[in-house]
Design a protein around this motif. Structure first.
Motif, PDB file in Angstrom:
ATOM      1  N   HIS A  36       5.187   4.096   7.083  1.00 23.27           N
ATOM      2  CA  HIS A  36       4.104   3.115   7.079  1.00 23.27           C
ATOM      3  C   HIS A  36       2.751   3.802   7.191  1.00 23.27           C
ATOM      4  CE1 HIS A  36       1.547  -0.222   8.553  1.00 23.27           C
ATOM      5  NE2 HIS A  36       2.202  -0.847   7.586  1.00 23.27           N
ATOM      6  N   GLY A  37       2.689   4.881   7.954  1.00 26.89           N
ATOM      7  CA  GLY A  37       1.447   5.654   8.024  1.00 26.89           C
ATOM      8  C   GLY A  37       1.053   6.169   6.646  1.00 26.89           C
ATOM      9  N   GLU A  38       2.035   6.636   5.874  1.00 30.28           N
ATOM     10  CA  GLU A  38       1.769   7.099   4.509  1.00 30.28           C
ATOM     11  C   GLU A  38       1.336   5.925   3.627  1.00 30.28           C
ATOM     12  OE1 GLU A  38       1.636  10.302   3.511  1.00 30.28           O
ATOM     13  OE2 GLU A  38       1.944  10.698   5.648  1.00 30.28           O
ATOM     14  N   HIS A  39       1.951   4.776   3.821  1.00 26.05           N
ATOM     15  CA  HIS A  39       1.588   3.558   3.081  1.00 26.05           C
ATOM     16  C   HIS A  39       0.117   3.213   3.339  1.00 26.05           C
ATOM     17  CE1 HIS A  39       1.541  -0.671   1.870  1.00 26.05           C
ATOM     18  NE2 HIS A  39       1.247  -0.998   3.111  1.00 26.05           N
ATOM     19  N   GLU A  40      -0.289   3.246   4.591  1.00 28.72           N
ATOM     20  CA  GLU A  40      -1.677   2.917   4.922  1.00 28.72           C
ATOM     21  C   GLU A  40      -2.651   3.967   4.373  1.00 28.72           C
ATOM     22  OE1 GLU A  40      -1.623   0.023   8.750  1.00 28.72           O
ATOM     23  OE2 GLU A  40      -1.561   2.171   9.196  1.00 28.72           O
ATOM     24  N   LYS A  41      -2.236   5.224   4.329  1.00 30.62           N
ATOM     25  CA  LYS A  41      -3.084   6.250   3.715  1.00 30.62           C
ATOM     26  C   LYS A  41      -3.275   5.952   2.236  1.00 30.62           C
ATOM     27  CE  LYS A  41      -1.853  10.147   6.692  1.00 30.62           C
ATOM     28  NZ  LYS A  41      -1.101  11.411   6.742  1.00 30.62           N
ATOM     29  N   ARG A  42      -2.185   5.550   1.545  1.00 35.59           N
ATOM     30  CA  ARG A  42      -2.280   5.239   0.113  1.00 35.59           C
ATOM     31  C   ARG A  42      -3.173   4.035  -0.147  1.00 35.59           C
ATOM     32  NH1 ARG A  42       3.103   6.411   0.379  1.00 35.59           N
ATOM     33  NH2 ARG A  42       3.718   4.219   0.445  1.00 35.59           N
ATOM     34  N   THR A  43      -3.060   3.007   0.692  1.00 32.17           N
ATOM     35  CA  THR A  43      -3.847   1.793   0.471  1.00 32.17           C
ATOM     36  C   THR A  43      -5.260   1.928   1.007  1.00 32.17           C
ATOM     37  OG1 THR A  43      -3.151   0.727   2.543  1.00 32.17           O
ATOM     38  CG2 THR A  43      -1.786   0.325   0.574  1.00 32.17           C
ATOM     39  N   GLY A  44      -5.477   2.846   1.938  1.00 31.60           N
ATOM     40  CA  GLY A  44      -6.795   3.051   2.510  1.00 31.60           C
ATOM     41  C   GLY A  44      -7.218   1.954   3.472  1.00 31.60           C
ATOM     42  N   ALA A  45      -6.231   1.196   3.965  1.00 38.07           N
ATOM     43  CA  ALA A  45      -6.559   0.091   4.874  1.00 38.07           C
ATOM     44  C   ALA A  45      -5.431  -0.123   5.875  1.00 38.07           C
ATOM     45  CB  ALA A  45      -6.781  -1.192   4.080  1.00 38.07           C
ATOM     46  N   ALA A  46      -5.822  -0.658   7.022  1.00 31.48           N
ATOM     47  CA  ALA A  46      -4.810  -1.032   8.018  1.00 31.48           C
ATOM     48  C   ALA A  46      -4.001  -2.211   7.467  1.00 31.48           C
ATOM     49  CB  ALA A  46      -5.482  -1.421   9.322  1.00 31.48           C
ATOM     50  N   ASP A  47      -2.741  -2.262   7.799  1.00 30.37           N
ATOM     51  CA  ASP A  47      -1.851  -3.310   7.317  1.00 30.37           C
ATOM     52  C   ASP A  47      -1.561  -4.289   8.451  1.00 30.37           C
ATOM     53  OD1 ASP A  47       0.121  -4.895   6.194  1.00 30.37           O
ATOM     54  OD2 ASP A  47       1.548  -3.267   5.911  1.00 30.37           O
ATOM     55  N   PRO A  48      -2.184  -5.470   8.434  1.00 30.94           N
ATOM     56  CA  PRO A  48      -1.949  -6.430   9.507  1.00 30.94           C
ATOM     57  C   PRO A  48      -0.532  -7.012   9.480  1.00 30.94           C
ATOM     58  CG  PRO A  48      -3.302  -7.428   7.817  1.00 30.94           C
ATOM     59  CD  PRO A  48      -3.136  -5.980   7.453  1.00 30.94           C
ATOM     60  N   ASN A  49       0.149  -6.870   8.353  1.00 27.64           N
ATOM     61  CA  ASN A  49       1.524  -7.377   8.224  1.00 27.64           C
ATOM     62  C   ASN A  49       2.549  -6.264   8.403  1.00 27.64           C
ATOM     63  OD1 ASN A  49       0.743 -10.072   7.665  1.00 27.64           O
ATOM     64  ND2 ASN A  49       0.224  -9.449   5.589  1.00 27.64           N
TER      65      ASN A  49
END
Length: 69
Positions: A36-49
């Motif tokens: 998930h940390g890698e996911h947030e790096k790719r999206t460039g935003a915190a994931d509230p879900n």
């Protein structure tokens, strides 16, 4: 006398996810957190879900399917 097999040949897909121990669940949560940390790096935003993402990741991992992006 002959018999006919009348069982269904449909494929059943399940998303049941189980863990054999707390250590197994802990490991799955740690892997999901890292991914998930890698996911947030790719999206460039915190994931509230993040709970939904973790759940989808853990189910996909156990099923041998592609994890969420």
């Amino acid at each position: 006398m002959s018999t006919t097999d009348t069982r269904s040949t449909k494929t059943v897909t399940t998303t049941a996810t189980t863990f054999g121990s707390t250590a197994d669940l802990t490991g799955a949560l740690i892997r999901a957190a890292i991914a998930h940390g890698e996911h947030e790096k790719r999206t460039g935003a915190a994931d509230p879900n993040w709970p939904d993402w973790y759940a989808a990741y853990m189910v996909a991992e156990q099923a041998g399917a592609e994890p969420p992006l």
